[in-house]
Design a protein around this motif. Structure first.
Motif, short mmCIF file in Angstrom:
data_model
loop_
_atom_site.label_atom_id
_atom_site.label_comp_id
_atom_site.label_asym_id
_atom_site.label_seq_id
_atom_site.Cartn_x
_atom_site.Cartn_y
_atom_site.Cartn_z
N SER A 177 5.53 8.13 -5.81
CA SER A 177 6.68 7.69 -5.00
C SER A 177 6.39 6.34 -4.39
CB SER A 177 6.95 8.71 -3.89
OG SER A 177 7.88 8.21 -2.95
N MET A 178 7.44 5.63 -4.03
CA MET A 178 7.27 4.40 -3.27
C MET A 178 6.51 4.69 -1.98
SD MET A 178 10.22 1.68 -2.11
CE MET A 178 11.02 2.81 -0.97
N GLY A 204 2.66 4.33 -1.89
CA GLY A 204 2.01 3.04 -1.90
C GLY A 204 2.16 2.26 -0.62
N SER A 217 -1.39 8.82 -6.40
CA SER A 217 -1.45 7.46 -6.96
C SER A 217 -2.90 7.02 -7.15
CB SER A 217 -0.72 6.48 -6.04
OG SER A 217 0.65 6.78 -5.96
N HIS A 227 6.35 5.00 -9.45
CA HIS A 227 6.64 4.90 -8.02
C HIS A 227 8.13 4.61 -7.82
CE1 HIS A 227 2.30 3.82 -6.54
NE2 HIS A 227 2.33 4.89 -7.32
N SER A 236 11.93 4.45 -6.15
CA SER A 236 12.51 4.37 -4.81
C SER A 236 13.39 5.60 -4.61
CB SER A 236 13.31 3.07 -4.67
OG SER A 236 14.36 3.02 -5.64
N THR A 290 7.72 0.72 -11.09
CA THR A 290 8.45 0.78 -9.82
C THR A 290 9.97 0.74 -10.08
OG1 THR A 290 8.25 -1.63 -9.64
CG2 THR A 290 6.61 -0.29 -8.46
N ALA A 329 12.10 -0.59 -4.83
CA ALA A 329 10.79 -0.05 -5.19
C ALA A 329 9.75 -1.14 -5.35
CB ALA A 329 10.88 0.77 -6.48
N TYR A 330 10.20 -2.35 -5.65
CA TYR A 330 9.28 -3.49 -5.73
C TYR A 330 9.32 -4.32 -4.46
CZ TYR A 330 6.98 -7.71 -7.36
OH TYR A 330 6.11 -8.77 -7.47
N PHE A 365 9.89 -3.47 -1.17
CA PHE A 365 9.15 -2.93 -0.03
C PHE A 365 7.64 -3.15 -0.17
CE2 PHE A 365 13.14 -0.95 0.89
CZ PHE A 365 13.11 -0.63 2.25
N PRO A 366 7.03 -2.83 -1.31
CA PRO A 366 5.59 -3.11 -1.46
C PRO A 366 5.27 -4.60 -1.35
CG PRO A 366 6.30 -1.52 -3.11
CD PRO A 366 7.54 -2.03 -2.45
#
Length: 394
Positions: free
Chosen positions: A227-228, A231, A248, A269, A271, A347, A352-353, A355-356
């Protein structure tokens, strides 16, 4: 023709560059003809260097044109290497958590593509299992598989081994998971932490360890749906996020260790998607009751009854922030299963990309502010409200 190709470019070396470019283009057209699925990718990412090569030879000269042409060919080859998919053939895949959500949709999707699917379900006679039997081909087998039950995992292994025999098992998708009650880490009972770890982490590890001999035999794929939240830190996800973070990390270590066997490992991962992972109102009431019964009196007093009872509202609002279309996740899992060079981490989904990226590259104070606004965590405990009101009066 003479105007397009200046005399300086029409020497022997220039004609050699043009000849190589044309030959390269003809070869790629043949590849596209043999592989209709990848035709669009081939035409765009391989013919683009061909056209660019001709243009560079015409404008820059033979030597410079050849350098640019070779460079673009290398870049496009690297890209297409990650896009190229293996044929489905008679590949067999085990999916856990196929009752609902990603697992259910994935079982149908892979079955439609011609895979031999083993759909592990928590309830073999439940509506999700019955729908799979009715709508999918005879290649699909429904297996009773509670991943927290070692006996059921072993029985599933024996059934899969018996059916695949010499063909082998190509892939395992550890999809089964639970969300738990979305509350602050201080409020969640220890039983919720243990339950999330038992299902989201220990269950996936149990399945992986049990089926890895079959994956090593086929040099197949292990795909873990994390999951998001696994990470990056997200409010109200202490138990869930911690269990997915463990999954993960497990995926990353196994990717390194199993590479010598030819087994490729990927972590997904996603969202927010509407999968039904948040459960039903009956489940929420049970979890809420358990949380309230285990809270110390002073903690309950500090947070206030209205704050605690309002936590359930977040579950009701969740679907509005989640995507209904599951296809990005299904496509990511398919790529992880069939790509010649799969990614280590996927992601899929909105944010999903992003936020990280914010978490990794911007100051933590900005990330915390950003997340609090994006996730609408504006509710305030009773004691803090009283303190704020007192400060304003002063």
């Amino acid at each position: 023709w003479i105007t397009f190709f200046p005399p300086t470019c029409c020497g022997p070396f220039g004609w050699f560059c043009a000849g190589v470019t044309v030959l390269f283009g003809v070869t790629l057209l043949c590849v596209a003809k043999r592989s209709p699925v990848e035709k669009a990718n081939v035409l765009v990412w391989r013919l683009l260097p061909v056209l660019l090569g001709l243009l560079c030879v015409a404008t820059l000269g033979a030597a410079e044109g050849l350098v640019v042409f070779c460079g673009t060919c290398l870049i496009s080859s690297a890209y297409l290497g990650s896009r190229a998919l293996l044929p489905v053939g008679d590949k067999a895949v085990l999916i856990t958590g196929s009752d609902t959500g990603f697992g259910h949709a994935l079982a149908k999707y892979l079955d439609s593509l011609g895979f031999v699917v083993f759909a592990g379900v928590l309830h073999k006679d439940g509506p999700g299992a019955e729908e799979l039997r009715k709508t999918c081909s005879r290649r699909l087998s429904v297996l009773q598989l509670d991943i927290t039950n070692a006996t059921q995992v072993k029985e599933a292994y024996l059934k899969v081994s018996e059916k695949v025999q010499n063909t082998g098992l190509w892939g395992v998708v550890n999809n089964a998971g639970i969300l738990g009650f979305p509350a602050g880490g201080e409020l969640l009972p220890m039983s919720m932490y243990r339950q999330c770890m038992e299902v989201n982490f220990f269950g996936a590890v149990e399945v992986s360890k049990t089926f890895l001999p079959l994956l090593r035999k086929s040099k197949g794929r292990l795909v873990n749906v994390s999951s998001m939240a696994g990470g990056i830190p997200l409010p109200r996800c202490a138990a869930y996020g911690a269990s997915k973070a463990a999954l993960s990390m497990f995926s990353g270590v196994m990717r390194q260790e199993l590479s010598k066997w030819g087994v490729k490992v990927a972590a997904i991962h996603p969202s927010g998607f509407r999968t039904g992972i948040q459960g039903t109102s009956n489940v929420w009431e049970k979890q809420e009751k358990e949380m309230m019964e285990n809270l110390p009196a002073d903690t309950r007093q500090d947070y206030g009854e209205d704050y605690l009872l309002g936590l359930k509202d977040y579950l009701l609002r969740m679907p509005a922030y989640c995507e209904a279309d599951l296809s990005p996740v299904l496509s990511a899992i398919l790529h992880a299963l069939l790509a010649k060079r799969p990614q280590g981490v996927y992601t899929p989904g909105k944010g999903a990309y992003m936020f990280p990226w914010v978490f990794c590259y911007l100051p933590l104070w900005f990330y915390d502010f950003f997340v609090s606004k994006m996730m609408n965590t504006e509710s305030v405990p009773r004691v803090l409200r009283a303190s704020e009101a007192k400060s304003k009066n002063l």
